[in-house]
Design a protein around this motif. Sequence first.
Motif, PDB file in Angstrom:
ATOM      1  N   LEU A  49       0.824  -1.201   0.000  1.00 30.60           N
ATOM      2  CA  LEU A  49       0.000   0.000   0.000  1.00 30.60           C
ATOM      3  C   LEU A  49       0.862   1.257   0.000  1.00 30.60           C
ATOM      4  N   THR A  50       1.944   1.246   0.748  1.00 27.17           N
ATOM      5  CA  THR A  50       2.843   2.399   0.793  1.00 27.17           C
ATOM      6  C   THR A  50       3.459   2.668  -0.571  1.00 27.17           C
ATOM      7  N   VAL A  51       3.845   1.617  -1.268  1.00 28.52           N
ATOM      8  CA  VAL A  51       4.400   1.786  -2.619  1.00 28.52           C
ATOM      9  C   VAL A  51       3.355   2.389  -3.556  1.00 28.52           C
ATOM     10  N   LEU A  52       2.134   1.901  -3.455  1.00 27.76           N
ATOM     11  CA  LEU A  52       1.062   2.455  -4.294  1.00 27.76           C
ATOM     12  C   LEU A  52       0.784   3.916  -3.953  1.00 27.76           C
ATOM     13  N   LEU A  53       0.761   4.239  -2.675  1.00 29.81           N
ATOM     14  CA  LEU A  53       0.552   5.627  -2.270  1.00 29.81           C
ATOM     15  C   LEU A  53       1.703   6.520  -2.721  1.00 29.81           C
ATOM     16  N   ALA A  54       2.917   6.015  -2.640  1.00 33.05           N
ATOM     17  CA  ALA A  54       4.084   6.806  -3.045  1.00 33.05           C
ATOM     18  C   ALA A  54       4.086   7.100  -4.534  1.00 33.05           C
ATOM     19  N   SER A  55       3.440   6.247  -5.321  1.00 31.63           N
ATOM     20  CA  SER A  55       3.382   6.516  -6.761  1.00 31.63           C
ATOM     21  C   SER A  55       2.380   7.619  -7.093  1.00 31.63           C
ATOM     22  N   ARG A  56       1.478   7.932  -6.152  1.00 32.92           N
ATOM     23  CA  ARG A  56       0.452   8.947  -6.387  1.00 32.92           C
ATOM     24  C   ARG A  56       0.628  10.207  -5.543  1.00 32.92           C
ATOM     25  N   LEU A  57       1.200  10.050  -4.342  1.00 33.64           N
ATOM     26  CA  LEU A  57       1.290  11.158  -3.390  1.00 33.64           C
ATOM     27  C   LEU A  57       2.751  11.485  -3.094  1.00 33.64           C
ATOM     28  N   SER A  58       2.941  12.541  -2.319  1.00 33.73           N
ATOM     29  CA  SER A  58       4.303  12.868  -1.888  1.00 33.73           C
ATOM     30  C   SER A  58       4.722  11.926  -0.769  1.00 33.73           C
ATOM     31  N   LEU A  59       5.948  12.072  -0.311  1.00 32.33           N
ATOM     32  CA  LEU A  59       6.541  11.122   0.622  1.00 32.33           C
ATOM     33  C   LEU A  59       5.832  11.077   1.977  1.00 32.33           C
ATOM     34  N   ILE A  60       5.541  12.225   2.568  1.00 34.76           N
ATOM     35  CA  ILE A  60       4.947  12.245   3.906  1.00 34.76           C
ATOM     36  C   ILE A  60       3.579  11.566   3.944  1.00 34.76           C
ATOM     37  N   PRO A  61       2.645  11.901   3.044  1.00 43.71           N
ATOM     38  CA  PRO A  61       1.365  11.191   3.069  1.00 43.71           C
ATOM     39  C   PRO A  61       1.498   9.688   2.793  1.00 43.71           C
ATOM     40  N   ALA A  62       2.452   9.314   1.956  1.00 46.04           N
ATOM     41  CA  ALA A  62       2.649   7.894   1.665  1.00 46.04           C
ATOM     42  C   ALA A  62       3.136   7.148   2.902  1.00 46.04           C
ATOM     43  N   VAL A  63       4.088   7.730   3.623  1.00 45.28           N
ATOM     44  CA  VAL A  63       4.602   7.091   4.834  1.00 45.28           C
ATOM     45  C   VAL A  63       3.515   7.045   5.912  1.00 45.28           C
ATOM     46  N   ALA A  64       2.771   8.132   6.046  1.00 44.07           N
ATOM     47  CA  ALA A  64       1.679   8.151   7.029  1.00 44.07           C
ATOM     48  C   ALA A  64       0.630   7.089   6.692  1.00 44.07           C
ATOM     49  N   GLY A  65       0.292   6.970   5.425  1.00 46.57           N
ATOM     50  CA  GLY A  65      -0.661   5.939   5.007  1.00 46.57           C
ATOM     51  C   GLY A  65      -0.142   4.540   5.273  1.00 46.57           C
ATOM     52  N   GLY A  66       1.147   4.321   5.053  1.00 48.86           N
ATOM     53  CA  GLY A  66       1.743   3.021   5.337  1.00 48.86           C
ATOM     54  C   GLY A  66       1.721   2.691   6.815  1.00 48.86           C
ATOM     55  N   CYS A  67       2.013   3.697   7.650  1.00 45.64           N
ATOM     56  CA  CYS A  67       1.964   3.479   9.110  1.00 45.64           C
ATOM     57  C   CYS A  67       0.550   3.149   9.568  1.00 45.64           C
ATOM     58  N   LEU A  68      -0.406   3.899   9.061  1.00 44.49           N
ATOM     59  CA  LEU A  68      -1.802   3.621   9.420  1.00 44.49           C
ATOM     60  C   LEU A  68      -2.228   2.247   8.907  1.00 44.49           C
ATOM     61  N   ALA A  69      -1.759   1.887   7.734  1.00 41.02           N
ATOM     62  CA  ALA A  69      -2.123   0.598   7.162  1.00 41.02           C
ATOM     63  C   ALA A  69      -1.579  -0.560   7.987  1.00 41.02           C
ATOM     64  N   VAL A  70      -0.335  -0.462   8.443  1.00 40.83           N
ATOM     65  CA  VAL A  70       0.216  -1.572   9.217  1.00 40.83           C
ATOM     66  C   VAL A  70      -0.472  -1.693  10.565  1.00 40.83           C
ATOM     67  N   VAL A  71      -0.838  -0.562  11.171  1.00 39.68           N
ATOM     68  CA  VAL A  71      -1.582  -0.630  12.427  1.00 39.68           C
ATOM     69  C   VAL A  71      -2.960  -1.256  12.199  1.00 39.68           C
ATOM     70  N   GLY A  72      -3.646  -0.784  11.173  1.00 41.24           N
ATOM     71  CA  GLY A  72      -4.967  -1.316  10.880  1.00 41.24           C
ATOM     72  C   GLY A  72      -4.950  -2.786  10.523  1.00 41.24           C
ATOM     73  N   LEU A  73      -3.984  -3.175   9.686  1.00 39.77           N
ATOM     74  CA  LEU A  73      -3.912  -4.583   9.294  1.00 39.77           C
ATOM     75  C   LEU A  73      -3.520  -5.486  10.464  1.00 39.77           C
ATOM     76  N   ARG A  74      -2.677  -4.982  11.343  1.00 38.68           N
ATOM     77  CA  ARG A  74      -2.331  -5.779  12.531  1.00 38.68           C
ATOM     78  C   ARG A  74      -3.547  -5.973  13.436  1.00 38.68           C
ATOM     79  N   LEU A  75      -4.368  -4.934  13.539  1.00 38.15           N
ATOM     80  CA  LEU A  75      -5.582  -5.068  14.346  1.00 38.15           C
ATOM     81  C   LEU A  75      -6.584  -6.039  13.709  1.00 38.15           C
ATOM     82  N   LEU A  76      -6.725  -5.965  12.377  1.00 37.03           N
ATOM     83  CA  LEU A  76      -7.666  -6.833  11.673  1.00 37.03           C
ATOM     84  C   LEU A  76      -7.199  -8.282  11.614  1.00 37.03           C
ATOM     85  N   LEU A  77      -5.913  -8.466  11.331  1.00 32.67           N
ATOM     86  CA  LEU A  77      -5.388  -9.818  11.112  1.00 32.67           C
ATOM     87  C   LEU A  77      -4.819 -10.472  12.371  1.00 32.67           C
ATOM     88  N   GLY A  78      -4.685  -9.693  13.394  1.00 35.62           N
ATOM     89  CA  GLY A  78      -4.193 -10.245  14.664  1.00 35.62           C
ATOM     90  C   GLY A  78      -2.752 -10.181  14.751  1.00 35.62           C
TER      91      GLY A  78
END
Length: 100
Positions: A71-100
């Motif tokens: 997801l971070t790679v996909l975001l980085a191809s569309r957005l600047s670096l800070i939003p991409a990294v923030a999205g990746g951090c949120l994604a790993v937290v969310g996926l860890r909560l969903l997947l255990g």
Amino acid sequence: MQLDPLVFTAIAAMAVATYATRFFGYWLVRRTTVSGRLAGALEAVPGAVLTAIIAPMAFATGVAESGAALLTVLLASRLSLIPAVAGGCLAVVGLRLLLG
């Protein structure tokens, strides 16, 4: 606790080597004109280092980390670096909560 002289010497030598490469690297770049291929190579270094650090961890840990890396790679191809990294951090937290 005792400090082995050989360990102390190794740590001191590594510190001197690190400082010397940083100092002489800055010194060299300030005294030369950086353009063309060298400028392109130097601009690619931060991304290459970041990829070299993150890629092994992203694929050696779990599904949540691998999905967040993708997801971070996909975001980085569309957005600047800070939003991409923030999205990746949120994604790993969310996926860890969903997947255990």
